[in-house]
Motif scaffolding. Sequence first.
Motif, PDB file in Angstrom:
ATOM      1  N   GLU A   1      42.924  46.984  41.170  1.00 34.45           N
ATOM      2  CA  GLU A   1      43.435  47.099  42.389  1.00 34.45           C
ATOM      3  C   GLU A   1      43.584  45.696  43.150  1.00 34.45           C
ATOM      4  O   GLU A   1      44.484  45.570  44.054  1.00 34.45           O
ATOM      5  CB  GLU A   1      43.032  48.198  43.548  1.00 34.45           C
ATOM      6  CG  GLU A   1      43.059  49.605  42.822  1.00 34.45           C
ATOM      7  CD  GLU A   1      42.325  50.388  43.636  1.00 34.45           C
ATOM      8  OE1 GLU A   1      41.871  50.205  44.710  1.00 34.45           O
ATOM      9  OE2 GLU A   1      42.556  51.890  43.544  1.00 34.45           O
ATOM     10  N   LYS A   2      42.405  44.832  42.881  1.00 33.60           N
ATOM     11  CA  LYS A   2      42.349  43.486  43.570  1.00 33.60           C
ATOM     12  C   LYS A   2      41.672  42.649  42.600  1.00 33.60           C
ATOM     13  O   LYS A   2      40.994  43.088  41.704  1.00 33.60           O
ATOM     14  CB  LYS A   2      41.283  43.699  44.868  1.00 33.60           C
ATOM     15  CG  LYS A   2      42.041  44.387  45.952  1.00 33.60           C
ATOM     16  CD  LYS A   2      40.912  44.436  47.068  1.00 33.60           C
ATOM     17  CE  LYS A   2      41.228  45.217  48.229  1.00 33.60           C
ATOM     18  NZ  LYS A   2      40.705  45.270  49.166  1.00 33.60           N
ATOM     19  N   GLY A   3      41.859  41.312  42.755  1.00 36.97           N
ATOM     20  CA  GLY A   3      41.343  40.612  41.927  1.00 36.97           C
ATOM     21  C   GLY A   3      41.257  39.127  42.737  1.00 36.97           C
ATOM     22  O   GLY A   3      41.492  38.920  43.901  1.00 36.97           O
ATOM     23  N   ASN A   4      40.464  38.213  41.985  1.00 38.26           N
ATOM     24  CA  ASN A   4      39.801  36.818  42.865  1.00 38.26           C
ATOM     25  C   ASN A   4      40.963  35.796  42.022  1.00 38.26           C
ATOM     26  O   ASN A   4      40.727  35.679  40.850  1.00 38.26           O
ATOM     27  CB  ASN A   4      38.566  36.726  42.626  1.00 38.26           C
ATOM     28  CG  ASN A   4      37.800  37.660  43.241  1.00 38.26           C
ATOM     29  OD1 ASN A   4      38.097  38.349  44.076  1.00 38.26           O
ATOM     30  ND2 ASN A   4      36.311  37.801  42.693  1.00 38.26           N
TER      31      ASN A   4
ATOM     32  N   THR B   1      38.386  39.445  37.396  1.00 37.64           N
ATOM     33  CA  THR B   1      38.282  40.842  37.888  1.00 37.64           C
ATOM     34  C   THR B   1      36.578  41.170  37.895  1.00 37.64           C
ATOM     35  O   THR B   1      35.780  40.468  37.579  1.00 37.64           O
ATOM     36  CB  THR B   1      38.948  41.825  36.854  1.00 37.64           C
ATOM     37  OG1 THR B   1      38.255  41.711  35.622  1.00 37.64           O
ATOM     38  CG2 THR B   1      40.356  41.447  36.693  1.00 37.64           C
ATOM     39  N   ASP B   2      36.268  42.349  38.102  1.00 37.76           N
ATOM     40  CA  ASP B   2      34.953  42.696  38.180  1.00 37.76           C
ATOM     41  C   ASP B   2      34.416  42.701  36.879  1.00 37.76           C
ATOM     42  O   ASP B   2      33.041  42.619  36.686  1.00 37.76           O
ATOM     43  CB  ASP B   2      34.639  44.370  38.670  1.00 37.76           C
ATOM     44  CG  ASP B   2      35.523  45.219  37.900  1.00 37.76           C
ATOM     45  OD1 ASP B   2      36.327  45.003  37.200  1.00 37.76           O
ATOM     46  OD2 ASP B   2      34.960  46.345  38.164  1.00 37.76           O
TER      47      ASP B   2
ATOM     48  N   THR C   1      40.270  32.379  46.485  1.00 36.13           N
ATOM     49  CA  THR C   1      40.637  33.522  47.434  1.00 36.13           C
ATOM     50  C   THR C   1      40.236  34.833  46.946  1.00 36.13           C
ATOM     51  O   THR C   1      40.490  35.236  45.453  1.00 36.13           O
ATOM     52  CB  THR C   1      42.218  33.705  47.792  1.00 36.13           C
ATOM     53  OG1 THR C   1      42.588  32.455  48.475  1.00 36.13           O
ATOM     54  CG2 THR C   1      42.102  34.856  48.552  1.00 36.13           C
ATOM     55  N   ALA C   2      39.278  35.667  47.446  1.00 39.20           N
ATOM     56  CA  ALA C   2      38.826  37.028  46.767  1.00 39.20           C
ATOM     57  C   ALA C   2      39.537  38.237  47.105  1.00 39.20           C
ATOM     58  O   ALA C   2      40.387  38.110  48.311  1.00 39.20           O
ATOM     59  CB  ALA C   2      37.353  37.083  47.120  1.00 39.20           C
ATOM     60  N   ASP C   3      39.539  39.209  46.567  1.00 46.05           N
ATOM     61  CA  ASP C   3      40.254  40.428  46.802  1.00 46.05           C
ATOM     62  C   ASP C   3      41.703  40.296  47.078  1.00 46.05           C
ATOM     63  O   ASP C   3      42.172  40.722  48.148  1.00 46.05           O
ATOM     64  CB  ASP C   3      39.410  41.178  48.079  1.00 46.05           C
ATOM     65  CG  ASP C   3      38.080  41.461  47.611  1.00 46.05           C
ATOM     66  OD1 ASP C   3      37.783  41.575  46.497  1.00 46.05           O
ATOM     67  OD2 ASP C   3      37.320  41.316  48.461  1.00 46.05           O
TER      68      ASP C   3
ATOM     69  N   PRO D   1      45.162  41.489  46.490  1.00 45.33           N
ATOM     70  CA  PRO D   1      45.832  42.978  45.942  1.00 45.33           C
ATOM     71  C   PRO D   1      46.693  42.698  44.949  1.00 45.33           C
ATOM     72  O   PRO D   1      47.658  41.921  44.727  1.00 45.33           O
ATOM     73  CB  PRO D   1      46.462  43.523  47.215  1.00 45.33           C
ATOM     74  CG  PRO D   1      45.946  42.776  48.405  1.00 45.33           C
ATOM     75  CD  PRO D   1      45.453  41.359  47.920  1.00 45.33           C
TER      76      PRO D   1
END
Length: 136
Positions: free
Chosen positions: A15-18, A41-42, A65-67, A69
């Motif tokens: 859903e989100k990435g850095n 990603t995580d 930049t983190a998170d 979308p």
Amino acid sequence: MPINILMPALSPTMEKGNLAKWLKKEGDKVKSGDIIAEIETDKATMEVEAVDEGTIAKIVVPEGTADVPVNQVIAVLAGEGEDVKAAASGAVSAPAPKPPATAPASPPQGASPKAEAPKPAPSVAPAQASAPDRAR
């Protein structure tokens, strides 16, 4: 016409990435298949490839930049023969995705409310099998 480069979904559940690092900078020419950025990603760090040819007109999301979308505009690519400055000036970041609605929409005025869900049938204990009478 400018081409928006979007934050890719690197897995079905992402859903989100850095945005870890840009490997290209504004003004660099890219062709399809060039590695343009690294996304974390995580679970892993993956390289992002350009899918179109052109010149990086504007980097919308800075590295580090983190998170970010999935499907948010991260950069804008000016197509072949396109004015890079014009493409960059037309860059607008994508709106943040809307959270899913948690409450159902209210019924229109004058509409009768929906009937309650039927109650579950009472549970019936299974009949016990009687053992044959072995007394002789």
